[in-house]
Design a protein around this motif. Structure first.
Motif: not given
Length: 219
Positions: A150, A153-154, A159, A161-162, A181
């Motif tokens: 998390h 990704m932030r 996102e 899904e990517r 993910c």
């Protein structure tokens, strides 16, 4: 050129990029022996690879009392740092990483190692320019908690899904699932890949070359 499926690719370190499983197992066993605990089997010691160090040691040495956990950690670090330069990247990892960078993926490390341990490894194998970010277990929640992913990704504004997580343990694949993910497992590391199916990896690679080929076709 085929559009990318994943913008962010997160790699576990030990057993996925770095050929360190056997030495980590021996260092865990030596540390437990040093503090008088029951020495774990190779399989028991390999199972905890990927967890944060103290969580891993407490799990693998349940007969060692909590007041000796700090010493247990010190003995593990003593043995590991004495041998860390005996190990190296799996053959084929550098071309794989350079290929992904050429496709403009963000590459990050999500590892159960400490920050000191990862930085030492990155200096040794001269990889600083290839990774865009990293998280270690002493900076955030240990696997399989999804916080590590998390945060990454932030950081990159990507996102779930990517995002793709690649690892050699069920802890890695469970963390990916917990974070929403996709994942890919590798069978040449610490865990028996028969346990991977529960976590629905998109692929299980049996060599670095197989991993490279799959990423080239699907990532």
């Amino acid at each position: 050129m085929r559009p990318r499926q994943f913008d962010l690719i997160a790699f576990d370190w030990d057993g996925t990029l770095f050929d360190s499983t056997a030495i980590i197992v021996r260092c865990i066993q030596a540390a437990v022996r040093d503090v008088g605990g029951r020495v774990p089997t190779d399989e028991e010691a390999a199972y905890v690879i990927g967890m944060g160090l103290m969580q891993a040691l407490a799990h693998v040495a349940p007969d060692v009392p909590p007041d000796r956990h700090a010493l247990l950690g010190e003995r593990y670090r003593h043995h590991y740092f004495a041998h860390q330069h005996d190990i190296s990247l799996f053959q084929g990892v550098l071309p794989l990483l350079h290929d992904l960078k050429a496709r403009h993926h963000w590459l990050v490390v999500a590892t159960g190692k400490s920050r000191r341990g990862l930085d030492e490894a990155l200096r040794h194998v001269e990889l600083h320019g290839l990774f865009d970010g990293s998280r270690t277990a002493d900076e955030t929640a240990s696997k399989p908690h999804p916080l590590m992913l998390h945060q990454l990704m932030r950081e990159f504004g990507v996102e779930p899904e990517r995002t793709l997580m690649i690892g050699d343990t069920t802890h890695d694949l469970q963390m990916a699932r917990n974070a929403g993910c996709a994942s890919v497992g590798v069978s040449y590391g610490a865990h028996d890949p028969q346990g991977f199916a529960e976590y629905d990896p998109q692929f299980v690679a049996h060599s670095v070359q197989e991993l490279h080929d799959w990423l080239r076709a699907h990532a």
